[in-house]
Design a protein around this motif. Structure first.
Motif, PDB file in Angstrom:
ATOM      1  N   ASP A  71      -2.519  -3.231  -4.877  1.00  0.00           N
ATOM      2  CA  ASP A  71      -2.972  -2.367  -3.797  1.00  0.00           C
ATOM      3  C   ASP A  71      -4.467  -2.564  -3.613  1.00  0.00           C
ATOM      4  OD1 ASP A  71      -4.126   0.720  -3.212  1.00  0.00           O
ATOM      5  OD2 ASP A  71      -2.452   0.056  -1.964  1.00  0.00           O
ATOM      6  N   PHE A  72      -4.924  -2.535  -2.363  1.00  0.00           N
ATOM      7  CA  PHE A  72      -6.329  -2.799  -2.065  1.00  0.00           C
ATOM      8  C   PHE A  72      -7.248  -1.782  -2.721  1.00  0.00           C
ATOM      9  CE2 PHE A  72     -10.123  -2.476   0.652  1.00  0.00           C
ATOM     10  CZ  PHE A  72     -10.546  -3.786   0.616  1.00  0.00           C
ATOM     11  N   TYR A  73      -6.811  -0.525  -2.827  1.00  0.00           N
ATOM     12  CA  TYR A  73      -7.658   0.538  -3.375  1.00  0.00           C
ATOM     13  C   TYR A  73      -7.397   0.791  -4.856  1.00  0.00           C
ATOM     14  CZ  TYR A  73      -8.645   1.535   1.517  1.00  0.00           C
ATOM     15  OH  TYR A  73      -9.018   1.426   2.834  1.00  0.00           O
ATOM     16  N   LEU A  74      -6.137   0.746  -5.269  1.00  0.00           N
ATOM     17  CA  LEU A  74      -5.786   1.121  -6.634  1.00  0.00           C
ATOM     18  C   LEU A  74      -5.730  -0.064  -7.590  1.00  0.00           C
ATOM     19  CD1 LEU A  74      -2.932   3.696  -5.878  1.00  0.00           C
ATOM     20  CD2 LEU A  74      -5.335   4.167  -6.377  1.00  0.00           C
ATOM     21  N   ALA A 106       0.849  -1.173   0.000  1.00  0.00           N
ATOM     22  CA  ALA A 106       0.000   0.000   0.000  1.00  0.00           C
ATOM     23  C   ALA A 106       0.888   1.227   0.000  1.00  0.00           C
ATOM     24  CB  ALA A 106      -0.907   0.002   1.233  1.00  0.00           C
TER      25      ALA A 106
END
Length: 526
Positions: free
Chosen positions: A275-278, A43
């Motif tokens: 990445d968890f978000y991207l 992250a």
């Protein structure tokens, strides 16, 4: 003064000198239908967006280089000192080792990219592993750089992995800077450094280096104490106890990237994180053009019939590693090493380009795997007591994710929820097994076995070059044990700077070395 004399003789006779044929020739990779590799979560910390100016897109300000060396010769410590010299705030020692197993074992497992600013220049540096089992990490990043720092222990000299990583650098036409590290040790003298320099010069010649590559600059350093010098010294003055001379040598000797900033945007993906978000974060060197946040791009891959489009999308985030932080930026130009978010399908070896480009960049060629193991479900009486991921489907998904970011590992489906995992050595596969165990996987693995191949009607097997340092009284026992394993001695002599120690260099079939060595070996086909 053996080293300088030999190099001066070389300079005077280079017109009539024909480069020696390489004694280490990387073989073409084995053909498989698909390659898979590892996905590791990261992250990125987001810092304030950096202001983009016209000068930041100037390729002449960029220097791309890799730090290569044998295991434990000081690569990661040197990276720490270079980052501190350029003002980076490091939270701890070995800051580039981001994986827990790297910090526990004290070795580098995966390559990492970072950048620093030095005297109006941007230096993109890649820290690479030194063990041949992780050679795929070296092979897929040396194509991103124009130069390298070859770190050699001034007391030990060039060893097995020095030969391995140097061969990869010379293959891509890099001109390494030789850095003799650990010169502060009591056993290291100027004569010792001259002897090591001569050995490195011979290694360059044996690997088929060009005249330009043989004319390498030499620096002396103590990465532990944090200084480097262009002349031999053990105690530099207080105002010179830093890495300034090494950084100046990088700017002076490493050429800027030969890139066209006016051409359409193209980038070859060399690294991938999740990445968890991207989603997928694709890292690589920009081959040509300029990329900006919001640009429409697509992913391409090479097929036998030509380039094939994978996915259309747009650039959501542009990021660049600065020290130990990931910094957002608005645009980046040709020659720079950048990370892109916004595409979910492209992987390592694929091309990200603007929509008007329909040709993919050449992919990286890797050496073939030399060892394989079969992974399957745990069917023992104690199954289900330690882990939470027990089924063959979960194990298969994890192995496919592993192979997606580590091209040196191949995963082939087998029978009855089993998978054949092919890699470079026991250490590489052992690291994979330990990572899966810590993630809660239960699995059974078969004993490792070597892989054979047929070339021109002849069956070939992998052979390893083994380097052993042992006390004199044990040399006979070691040679007797290895002779039963079909090992052949290629070199033997005293270890410089020590008393009562002997260094043995041998070649031995890999099938005879399984479970015997898990250290300093180089894989090759003979």
């Amino acid at each position: 003064m053996v080293g300088p004399i030999i190099r001066s003789l070389w300079s005077s006779t280079r017109k009539s000198f024909s480069s020696s044929s390489s004694s280490f020739s990387p073989s073409p990779p084995l053909s498989h239908s698909r390659f898979f590799s590892r996905a590791f979560a990261a992250a990125p910390a987001t810092a304030p967006a950096a202001a983009t100016t016209a000068s930041s897109l100037d390729p002449s300000r960029l220097r791309n280089l890799a730090v290569i060396a044998h295991v434990d010769h000081g690569k990661t410590t040197l990276m720490d000192r270079l980052l501190r010299q350029c003002g980076a705030d490091l939270p701890h020692e070995r800051a580039m080792d981001s994986i827990s197993l790297e910090r526990e074992r004290g070795i580098t497992i995966s390559s990492k990219v970072t950048s620093v600013s030095w005297k109006e220049n941007e230096l993109n540096m890649v820290d690479t592993p030194g063990h041949a089992d992780f050679g795929g990490e070296v092979e897929r990043v040396v194509g991103m750089v124009e130069g390298a720092i070859l770190v050699v222990d001034a007391g030990e000299g060039p060893l097995a992995q020095t030969k391995f990583v140097l061969a990869k650098a010379l293959k891509y036409g890099l001109r390494p800077i030789l850095l003799l590290n650990k010169v502060d040790r009591p056993a290291v003298s100027e004569e010792t450094c001259d002897e090591v320099e001569s050995l490195v010069f011979d290694l360059f010649a044996n690997l088929g280096a060009t005249e330009e590559q043989l004319d390498f600059p030499v620096l002396y350093a103590s990465a532990k104490e944090g200084w480097a010098s262009t002349t031999f010294t053990k105690d530099p003055p207080a105002d010179a106890r830093n890495m300034s001379q090494l950084l100046d040598a990088v700017v002076r000797h490493v050429p800027p990237p030969n890139a066209n900033i006016d051409a359409p945007f193209q980038m070859l993906v060399s690294m991938m994180e999740k990445d968890f978000y991207l989603g997928r974060i694709l890292t690589g060197r920009i081959f040509s053009g300029v990329v900006r946040v919001g640009d429409k791009v697509h992913g391409l891959r090479n097929k036998d019939s030509g380039a094939e489009k994978i996915e259309d999308g747009k650039v959501v985030k542009l990021m660049k590693k600065k020290g130990t932080n990931m910094v957002l930026t608005d645009c980046a130009g040709a020659g720079d090493i950048i990370s892109i978010a916004g595409l979910s399908s492209p992987a390592i070896g694929h091309t990200v380009a603007t929509v008007e480009i329909m040709s993919a960049l050449p992919t990286v060629e890797l050496d073939p795997p030399t060892i394989s193991m079969t992974f399957g479900v745990n069917d023992s009486p104690l199954a289900g007591r330690d882990g939470t991921h027990l089924t063959g489907g979960r194990i298969g998904d994890r192995l496919m994710a592993e192979a997606e970011t580590n091209l040196a590992i191949n995963v082939l489906p087998g029978l009855s929820e089993s998978f054949e995992v092919q890699g470079r050595g026991e250490l590489q596969l052992g690291i994979l097994i330990e990572n899966m165990r810590r993630e809660g996987f239960e699995l059974s693995v078969s004993p490792p076995k070597v892989m054979y191949k047929t070339e021109s009607g002849q069956k070939l097997e992998p052979v390893e070059e083994v380097t052993i340092e042992v006390n004199d009284e044990h040399v006979g026992l070691i040679m007797e044990a290895l002779s039963h394993r079909r090992a052949e001695v290629t070199d033997m002599g005293p270890v410089s700077g020590t008393v009562g120690r002997t260094r043995l260099c041998l070649t031995c079939p890999s099938r005879q070395n399984i479970h015997l060595f898990n250290g300093n070996t180089v894989d090759a086909w003979f």
